[in-house]
Design a protein around this motif. Structure first.
Motif, mmCIF file in Angstrom:
data_model
loop_
_atom_site.group_PDB
_atom_site.id
_atom_site.type_symbol
_atom_site.label_atom_id
_atom_site.label_comp_id
_atom_site.label_asym_id
_atom_site.label_seq_id
_atom_site.Cartn_x
_atom_site.Cartn_y
_atom_site.Cartn_z
ATOM 1 N N UNK A 102 0.811 -1.214 0.000
ATOM 2 C CA UNK A 102 0.000 0.000 0.000
ATOM 3 C C UNK A 102 0.846 1.267 0.000
ATOM 4 N N UNK A 103 2.150 1.114 -0.218
ATOM 5 C CA UNK A 103 3.039 2.274 -0.281
ATOM 6 C C UNK A 103 3.798 2.252 -1.604
ATOM 7 N N UNK A 104 4.431 3.329 -1.910
ATOM 8 C CA UNK A 104 5.265 3.369 -3.097
ATOM 9 C C UNK A 104 4.517 3.469 -4.396
ATOM 10 N N UNK A 105 3.240 3.847 -4.339
ATOM 11 C CA UNK A 105 2.461 3.972 -5.565
ATOM 12 C C UNK A 105 2.822 5.201 -6.364
ATOM 13 N N UNK A 106 2.303 5.259 -7.584
ATOM 14 C CA UNK A 106 2.602 6.368 -8.478
ATOM 15 C C UNK A 106 1.580 7.480 -8.389
ATOM 16 N N UNK A 107 1.774 8.492 -9.233
ATOM 17 C CA UNK A 107 0.905 9.668 -9.227
ATOM 18 C C UNK A 107 -0.397 9.440 -9.990
ATOM 19 N N UNK A 108 -0.461 8.363 -10.769
ATOM 20 C CA UNK A 108 -1.725 7.847 -11.326
ATOM 21 C C UNK A 108 -2.344 8.702 -12.424
ATOM 22 N N UNK A 109 -1.534 9.385 -13.207
ATOM 23 C CA UNK A 109 -2.096 10.207 -14.279
ATOM 24 C C UNK A 109 -2.496 9.350 -15.476
ATOM 25 N N UNK A 110 -1.582 8.510 -15.968
ATOM 26 C CA UNK A 110 -1.900 7.685 -17.137
ATOM 27 C C UNK A 110 -3.051 6.729 -16.856
ATOM 28 N N UNK A 146 4.042 19.374 -10.685
ATOM 29 C CA UNK A 146 3.231 19.195 -9.480
ATOM 30 C C UNK A 146 2.034 20.141 -9.486
ATOM 31 N N UNK A 147 2.293 21.419 -9.698
ATOM 32 C CA UNK A 147 1.214 22.411 -9.672
ATOM 33 C C UNK A 147 0.277 22.223 -10.859
ATOM 34 N N UNK A 148 0.834 21.885 -12.022
ATOM 35 C CA UNK A 148 0.002 21.670 -13.200
ATOM 36 C C UNK A 148 -1.003 20.558 -12.961
ATOM 37 N N UNK A 149 -0.553 19.464 -12.382
ATOM 38 C CA UNK A 149 -1.437 18.317 -12.159
ATOM 39 C C UNK A 149 -2.458 18.594 -11.066
ATOM 40 N N UNK A 150 -2.018 19.228 -9.985
ATOM 41 C CA UNK A 150 -2.951 19.522 -8.889
ATOM 42 C C UNK A 150 -4.061 20.450 -9.363
ATOM 43 N N UNK A 151 -3.705 21.510 -10.092
ATOM 44 C CA UNK A 151 -4.718 22.442 -10.592
ATOM 45 C C UNK A 151 -5.608 21.766 -11.628
ATOM 46 N N UNK A 152 -4.998 20.974 -12.515
ATOM 47 C CA UNK A 152 -5.777 20.278 -13.544
ATOM 48 C C UNK A 152 -6.814 19.351 -12.927
ATOM 49 N N UNK A 179 -7.636 11.169 -5.174
ATOM 50 C CA UNK A 179 -6.515 10.227 -5.083
ATOM 51 C C UNK A 179 -5.272 10.803 -5.754
ATOM 52 N N UNK A 180 -5.428 11.331 -6.966
ATOM 53 C CA UNK A 180 -4.276 11.861 -7.703
ATOM 54 C C UNK A 180 -3.666 13.053 -6.975
ATOM 55 N N UNK A 181 -4.493 13.944 -6.481
ATOM 56 C CA UNK A 181 -3.981 15.121 -5.770
ATOM 57 C C UNK A 181 -3.249 14.708 -4.495
ATOM 58 N N UNK A 182 -3.793 13.745 -3.774
ATOM 59 C CA UNK A 182 -3.127 13.262 -2.557
ATOM 60 C C UNK A 182 -1.769 12.657 -2.879
ATOM 61 N N UNK A 183 -1.689 11.885 -3.963
ATOM 62 C CA UNK A 183 -0.410 11.275 -4.324
ATOM 63 C C UNK A 183 0.615 12.329 -4.731
ATOM 64 N N UNK A 184 0.172 13.390 -5.384
ATOM 65 C CA UNK A 184 1.098 14.457 -5.745
ATOM 66 C C UNK A 184 1.616 15.172 -4.494
ATOM 67 N N UNK A 186 1.944 13.865 -1.630
ATOM 68 C CA UNK A 186 2.822 12.935 -0.924
ATOM 69 C C UNK A 186 4.251 13.018 -1.443
ATOM 70 N N UNK A 187 4.413 13.474 -2.685
ATOM 71 C CA UNK A 187 5.745 13.584 -3.286
ATOM 72 C C UNK A 187 6.152 15.041 -3.510
ATOM 73 N N UNK A 188 5.465 15.950 -2.862
ATOM 74 C CA UNK A 188 5.772 17.371 -3.003
ATOM 75 C C UNK A 188 7.101 17.686 -2.330
ATOM 76 N N UNK A 189 7.946 18.429 -3.026
ATOM 77 C CA UNK A 189 9.282 18.728 -2.517
ATOM 78 C C UNK A 189 9.531 20.223 -2.373
ATOM 79 N N UNK A 190 8.471 20.989 -2.223
ATOM 80 C CA UNK A 190 8.624 22.416 -1.980
ATOM 81 C C UNK A 190 8.944 23.250 -3.208
ATOM 82 N N UNK A 191 8.620 22.749 -4.397
ATOM 83 C CA UNK A 191 8.891 23.510 -5.609
ATOM 84 C C UNK A 191 8.077 24.804 -5.636
ATOM 85 N N UNK A 192 8.633 25.824 -6.297
ATOM 86 C CA UNK A 192 7.936 27.095 -6.442
ATOM 87 C C UNK A 192 7.197 27.121 -7.777
ATOM 88 N N UNK A 193 5.958 27.632 -7.785
ATOM 89 C CA UNK A 193 5.179 27.635 -9.031
ATOM 90 C C UNK A 193 5.542 28.805 -9.939
#
Length: 211
Positions: A102-110, A146-152, A179-184, A186-193
């Motif tokens: 239940x860990x290590x999953x992907x961001x699930x876009x495709x 990250x921001x593109x997917x979350x907003x999309x 689900x997709x937003x939560x996974x993103x 989970x891998x957020x690294x503090x990038x600036x938009x």
């Protein structure tokens, strides 16, 4: 009970992380170890294993979302609210895969696109998601991804909820978005938009930033 069984089948289908297994088995590459975001997704396969493994992984990620939903559409009643769980199940499996604890999953876009395409001949949800992605990738370009997917996916879920008249599709699409937003995150690294007008302007800005 039938809806739960089909949802379980979709979840198990989504739990196979092809983008992790294929480059590891055939190329000897652990893309999670190499990738900065440690994501078992097709983007990292393209980046570290090459275009052919990347294309194969994209196709399989689409297929593992498409097949369970397409089969369920033919055998169940898509108008049932329970069908929303069937629609979201492959995405949930990819994000929280059973085979990987239940860990290590992907961001699930495709796999999200694959599941939505499984609703054929109903293409409205898939088109809504594609239009938002194209707009924020080619017109008002949002970086980083990250921001593109979350907003999309936020706009996708809201648009489907306000527009579609089929409650089961709305439930499924909103679940997919969550689900997709939560996974993103989970891998957020503090990038600036940043936002650029058109891809050419984005590339010019990138070149200027590296001067």
């Amino acid at each position: 009970m039938s809806y739960l069984l089909y949802a379980l089948a979709g979840y198990l289908s989504g739990s196979v992380l092809y983008s992790y297994e294929i480059p590891k088995v055939f190329c000897g590459i652990d893309i999670c170890a190499r990738g900065k975001d440690h994501n078992p997704g097709a983007a990292n396969v393209f980046r570290y294993a090459g275009p052919l493994p990347g294309a194969v992984c994209v196709a399989l990620d689409l297929l593992k979302g498409f097949l369970p939903v397409a089969i369920a559409v033919q055998r169940l009643t898509p108008d049932s609210p329970w069908f929303g769980l069937v629609l979201a199940a492959p995405v949930l499996g990819h994000a929280y895969p059973l085979y990987y604890g239940l860990r290590g999953g992907g961001k699930a876009i495709a796999v999200s696109f694959g599941a939505l395409l499984g609703l054929l001949p109903e293409l409205t949800p898939a088109l809504i998601l594609a239009i938002y992605y194209l707009f924020f990738s080619l017109v008002a370009v949002i970086d980083p991804h990250f921001y593109r997917s979350v907003i999309t996916f936020t706009l996708f879920g809201a648009t489907v909820a306000l527009w579609l008249a089929t409650p089961s599709y709305t439930i499924g699409c909103v679940l997919i978005s969550v689900v997709v937003i939560r996974r993103h995150f989970a891998r957020y690294e503090g990038e600036k938009p940043s936002v650029h007008l058109g891809p050419h302007h984005a590339k010019q800005q990138e070149r200027e930033n590296h001067r």
